[in-house]
Design an enzyme around this catalytic site. Sequence first.
Site, PDB file in Angstrom:
ATOM      1  CD  GLU A 128      16.232 -14.291   3.948  1.00  0.00           C
ATOM      2  OE1 GLU A 128      15.567 -14.900   4.833  1.00  0.00           O
ATOM      3  OE2 GLU A 128      16.800 -13.210   4.158  1.00  0.00           O
TER       4      GLU A 128
ATOM      5  CG  ASP B 206      -1.956   0.987   1.308  1.00  0.00           C
ATOM      6  OD1 ASP B 206      -2.842   0.918   0.449  1.00  0.00           O
ATOM      7  OD2 ASP B 206      -1.932   1.861   2.208  1.00  0.00           O
TER       8      ASP B 206
HETATM    9  C1  GLC Z   1      -4.255   2.971  -0.576  1.00  0.00           C
HETATM   10  C2  GLC Z   1      -5.478   2.104  -0.471  1.00  0.00           C
HETATM   11  C3  GLC Z   1      -6.626   2.975  -0.057  1.00  0.00           C
HETATM   12  C4  GLC Z   1      -6.309   3.569   1.300  1.00  0.00           C
HETATM   13  C5  GLC Z   1      -4.996   4.318   1.272  1.00  0.00           C
HETATM   14  C6  GLC Z   1      -4.496   4.594   2.653  1.00  0.00           C
HETATM   15  O1  GLC Z   1      -4.361   3.870  -1.600  1.00  0.00           O
HETATM   16  O2  GLC Z   1      -5.706   1.441  -1.668  1.00  0.00           O
HETATM   17  O3  GLC Z   1      -7.832   2.282  -0.014  1.00  0.00           O
HETATM   18  O4  GLC Z   1      -7.328   4.434   1.699  1.00  0.00           O
HETATM   19  O5  GLC Z   1      -3.982   3.589   0.631  1.00  0.00           O
HETATM   20  O6  GLC Z   1      -4.039   3.420   3.241  1.00  0.00           O
END
Ligand code: GLC
Length: 559
Positions: free
Chosen positions: A273, A222
């Site tokens: 790994e 993310d």
């Molecule tokens: C990313 C996720 C989104 C979230 C953001 C903060 O973009 O896909 O849904 O709100 O990160 O974590």
Amino acid sequence: MTSPETDLVDAPVAATGSEWWRTAVIYQIYPRSFSDSSGDGIGDLPGITSRLDDLETLGVDALWLSPFQRSPQKDAGYDVSDYCDVDPLFGTLADFDDMLAGAHSRGIRVIVDLVPNHSSDQHVWFQEALAAAPGSPERARYLFREGRGLDGDVPPNNWESVFGGPAWSRVVEADGSLGQWYLHLFDSTQPDFDWSNPVVREEFRRILRFWLDRGVDGFRVDVAHGLVKAEGLPDHTPDPEGGSMGGDAADVPYWGQEGVHEVYRDWHELVAEYEGDRALCAEAWLPTPERTALWVRPDEMHQAFNFSYLETPWDAASLRDVVTSSLRAYGAVGAPSTWVLSNHDVVRHASRLALTAENPQGHGIGPNSPGKPVAELGLRRARAATTLMLALPGSAYLYQGEELGLPEVIELDDHVRQDPTWFRTGGERYGRDGCRVPIPWSSDAPAYGFSPTGDSWLPQPAEWAVLARDAQLADEASTLSLYRSLLASRRARHLGAGAVEWIEGLGDDVVAFRNGTVTVVANTGSTAVALPDGIVIASSAPVLGGTLPADAAVWLADD
Ligand code: GLC
């Protein structure tokens, strides 16, 4: 049928290699909206396990699960309070193990979401930071700073949260006085970690190992362009047209900083790994494939979402350009291109492709939005766009429900909305709830089979009865049947491992290419076009008399 002038332009080729992620079709599950076994209106892990047969029948190679880890759910799970446990809403670690074993026994891989940019404010580290003094090691795991102005009541810099409003919140110190500020690029319940702190780096190595040891096949990372912030946290004013997550500015002090690559080189080694080609996929919103390709250099991540492709309008010239530049840019670093049209953060492509007004990513559409799509046109284009996408070499991501042709839910009442974007902009941006409505399985069951009680955390529209999976299964012309046939032919003909050989001369509104034994033709224009010779093996709309209608795409085979 006619014989086109086939002018073969130079053919960008997908980088080759045998790893599964180079060619895989990966299906995104948004757990809270997929399948609810407990009946509380929120999907869960046993719900996913119970639907694995359907996913096998659909023909996908892997699943990506959005977060199911412990979380107060202020941002639907992207606010994690314990990275190594399952939130009780979704089940238990044992439920996760069952789901993983069930997927693996069907030959389906599973990647999980990892949220390293920020935690929940309920994470034990942040609670410890709040209780500790300024300058303490506890605070040094996040980005606490003194305010500006005489009383420190002006935030440390001018950064804005992706969800609207300031990116800083002020804390009350132990003695009751107003104190330091902490950075949150997203909601105030999502404090950003300080990735210059080795303690943070070590903790994430532990988290990666925890899930790798359990057998996951990789991670979707993310906000992979956000972890490292520019030295000194300088002021920055974003481009208002740029969309929430990246924009076009080359020098944003919180996106795409050089230092972030060191983190992924470290993770690359750690992941290597483990046996079995475990993969890292970057969610990095950057303006071009060339810049995004920096995240998938040979010693970094394996894949990155191709958001340039997702953001390309339904227009032949733009599509040819983005396919060419993607294959070149990713190929130049030895990585496959990925392709994606929908996810849980964007307006579903069955609606987006027919919008008639600008709609920056993350803003969403609702009852008062300008340029609302005509549903029928959106679905035609979505089916055509997917037909084109699934013929491209590389790896493709699908978002749950797109195989049913689900549109964005536009007419949600204000009071049911849950996206923090909606609250942080005082209702100015609708946000992303419209693409997150629980999906329909059975046309005449409560909540269309999503939950046994009929509960659903966001209401499902009445029109969805006809879109339910069971109603589409028996219908050869349904969107579900189209996806199944595309996925089966893609696999049988190894299109994921192929190459694009452009075909020209079919008209300005046409995208046409060869990939192996398949000729792909997509018509983005408003009049029908004559097709080259070939046997129709899949088409997004009926092909009659050797012509392809407007807003349609077809796969033709030699045999
Ligand atoms: C990313 C996720 C989104 C979230 C953001 C903060 O973009 O896909 O849904 O709100 O990160 O974590």
